[in-house]
Motif scaffolding. Sequence first.
Motif, PDB file in Angstrom:
ATOM      1  N   LEU A   1       0.801  -1.228   0.000  1.00 50.74           N
ATOM      2  CA  LEU A   1       0.000   0.000   0.000  1.00 50.74           C
ATOM      3  C   LEU A   1       0.834   1.277   0.000  1.00 50.74           C
ATOM      4  N   LEU A   2       2.077   1.204   0.444  1.00 50.71           N
ATOM      5  CA  LEU A   2       2.893   2.411   0.565  1.00 50.71           C
ATOM      6  C   LEU A   2       3.031   3.179  -0.753  1.00 50.71           C
ATOM      7  N   PRO A   3       3.306   2.521  -1.890  1.00 54.10           N
ATOM      8  CA  PRO A   3       3.380   3.280  -3.147  1.00 54.10           C
ATOM      9  C   PRO A   3       2.071   3.995  -3.495  1.00 54.10           C
ATOM     10  N   TRP A   4       0.935   3.380  -3.138  1.00 53.34           N
ATOM     11  CA  TRP A   4      -0.354   4.022  -3.408  1.00 53.34           C
ATOM     12  C   TRP A   4      -0.515   5.290  -2.573  1.00 53.34           C
ATOM     13  N   ILE A   5      -0.055   5.264  -1.337  1.00 49.37           N
ATOM     14  CA  ILE A   5      -0.184   6.436  -0.463  1.00 49.37           C
ATOM     15  C   ILE A   5       0.628   7.603  -1.018  1.00 49.37           C
ATOM     16  N   VAL A   6       1.864   7.322  -1.417  1.00 51.00           N
ATOM     17  CA  VAL A   6       2.706   8.375  -1.981  1.00 51.00           C
ATOM     18  C   VAL A   6       2.132   8.851  -3.319  1.00 51.00           C
TER      19      VAL A   6
ATOM     20  N   ARG B   1       9.034  10.509  -1.348  1.00 51.46           N
ATOM     21  CA  ARG B   1      10.137   9.870  -2.069  1.00 51.46           C
ATOM     22  C   ARG B   1      11.185   9.331  -1.098  1.00 51.46           C
ATOM     23  N   LEU B   2      11.430  10.072  -0.007  1.00 50.38           N
ATOM     24  CA  LEU B   2      12.415   9.641   0.981  1.00 50.38           C
ATOM     25  C   LEU B   2      12.000   8.318   1.621  1.00 50.38           C
ATOM     26  N   VAL B   3      10.722   8.170   1.932  1.00 50.86           N
ATOM     27  CA  VAL B   3      10.223   6.912   2.511  1.00 50.86           C
ATOM     28  C   VAL B   3      10.456   5.757   1.545  1.00 50.86           C
ATOM     29  N   VAL B   4      10.133   5.971   0.271  1.00 53.67           N
ATOM     30  CA  VAL B   4      10.319   4.908  -0.718  1.00 53.67           C
ATOM     31  C   VAL B   4      11.793   4.539  -0.852  1.00 53.67           C
TER      32      VAL B   4
ATOM     33  N   VAL C   1      13.259   1.567  -9.368  1.00 56.94           N
ATOM     34  CA  VAL C   1      12.763   2.098 -10.635  1.00 56.94           C
ATOM     35  C   VAL C   1      11.294   1.744 -10.832  1.00 56.94           C
ATOM     36  N   ARG C   2      10.930   0.492 -10.499  1.00 57.08           N
ATOM     37  CA  ARG C   2       9.531   0.069 -10.652  1.00 57.08           C
ATOM     38  C   ARG C   2       8.609   0.869  -9.746  1.00 57.08           C
ATOM     39  N   ILE C   3       9.004   1.068  -8.477  1.00 54.75           N
ATOM     40  CA  ILE C   3       8.162   1.804  -7.531  1.00 54.75           C
ATOM     41  C   ILE C   3       8.042   3.270  -7.938  1.00 54.75           C
ATOM     42  N   MET C   4       9.170   3.872  -8.316  1.00 58.88           N
ATOM     43  CA  MET C   4       9.147   5.277  -8.711  1.00 58.88           C
ATOM     44  C   MET C   4       8.303   5.490  -9.968  1.00 58.88           C
ATOM     45  N   SER C   5       8.379   4.561 -10.904  1.00 52.74           N
ATOM     46  CA  SER C   5       7.567   4.679 -12.123  1.00 52.74           C
ATOM     47  C   SER C   5       6.080   4.632 -11.787  1.00 52.74           C
TER      48      SER C   5
ATOM     49  N   PRO D   1      12.055  11.069 -10.688  1.00 53.55           N
ATOM     50  CA  PRO D   1      10.606  11.266 -10.689  1.00 53.55           C
ATOM     51  C   PRO D   1      10.193  12.701 -10.472  1.00 53.55           C
ATOM     52  N   GLU D   2      10.827  13.660 -11.148  1.00 50.73           N
ATOM     53  CA  GLU D   2      10.487  15.051 -10.895  1.00 50.73           C
ATOM     54  C   GLU D   2       9.343  15.542 -11.778  1.00 50.73           C
TER      55      GLU D   2
END
Length: 474
Positions: free
Chosen positions: A15-20, A125-128, A138-142, A472-473
């Motif tokens: 769930l963390l990527p969804w929250i960010v 981004r820092l948490v990730v 790369v997968r999570i940031m994308s 990811p800017e």
Amino acid sequence: MQSTVSQLDPRTARLLPWIVAIAFFMQTLDGTILNTALPSMAADLAEDPLRMQSVVIAYMLTVALLIPASGWIADRFGTRRIFFGAIALFSLGSLLCALSTSLPMLVGARIVQGLGGALMMPVGRLVVLRAYPRSELVRIMSFITLPGLLGPLIGPSLGGWLVVVASWHWIFLINLPVGLLGCWAALRHMPDLRGPSRSRFDTPGFLLFGAAMLLITVALEGLGELHLPTMRVTLLLLGGLACLAAYWLRAARIEQPLFAPRLFHTRSFAVGIIGNLFARLGSGALPFLTPLLLQLALGYSPAQAGMSLIPLALAAMAVKPLAKPLIDRLGYRRILTSNTLLLGALIASLALVDGQTSTLQLIVQLSLIGACNSLQFTAMNTVTLIDLDNRDASSGNGLLSVVVQLAMGLGVASAAALLGGFSREFSGDEQILRAFQATYLCVGLLSMLAAAIFLQLDPADGRRARPLDVPPED
């Protein structure tokens, strides 16, 4: 002590990527939904539509001022508390924007929004970065940046539609349910990570750097909306440059500065940062100028103006997958030099738009600009960071984030100053249209000058590092 994904329970890791991503979507949607509503907001607040840039700049400048402190704040107080507070502040600012009855109230509410926005994405981004292994990054940031591309796609048209069927207040109220969902998810699933050690925050450096950005931006605002005398503008500009010089002189002699001067010993970083600052002036001005042109000079409704910007966002999304192969084949120097010239020329070509311009021509022009913008952002962001070592990567990314926000704010301020100046210079029935055309021409030519900066890259810059990971800017 840094956590890894193995220390997170499976549900949190999922769930963390969804929250960010929710936070990123809120921020990018808010940044694009506002522009098409500016004329309606100006009419309701009894203001000149050409003087509404302070609503945009107040947010951008607040974000730029606080981003340098975001990492230290998260390390000091924990990521869960700060991320929750950031979403809550952003949502509170949205509510205050909707309740505003004057331009000063609206600007103040946008500053509150900016306080939340400055912490929301950097801390996310820092948490990730701390919670997932490098192989997953790369997968999570994308995944996280995908909502950031959807925001510019639906923002302008949604903003125009809301203004027509309801009122401009709803472009802010729409953030509240998303913000409540984000707050609940942050409290329930956001891990509370802190840095491995607590370093002393460079408060004098933060104040000097912030003062420099504030004074320089207000100086540009003084040429536009504030109508300050030339003497005051000159003093503000010189004061800002003096603060900036004092910061770098101080940073060179202390152990842990906000941004270390040694970053600029890496040529690709130095060229990328300076190139970002100047090349983004045109890109920053575009979302502010174009909805105003369509509504004030060409008679489009807010909904029509918003729909007209969809091709720009669609083209930007379509070109994203092509960026890496093109950069790998041609190199950063060729891509950035040629694309900067092309992008500036396309922005300048909007000076040809008038009442006789067909919808098809406008769609083609905006689509080409969106495609070039997308390639430009990817190449500029990546070349700035790719040659930095691990010790400097965090600091370099922070400075890049600041420069991106500052450049967009300066782009809006510069465009507004040019538009105000040309509006007073021209007269007649097509005064506003001619002022917009002259402004686009100047902004496009200024953007093209950044090509001389990117020429300073070596053809091998960026090719010696690890495989390209797109930051990811944008």
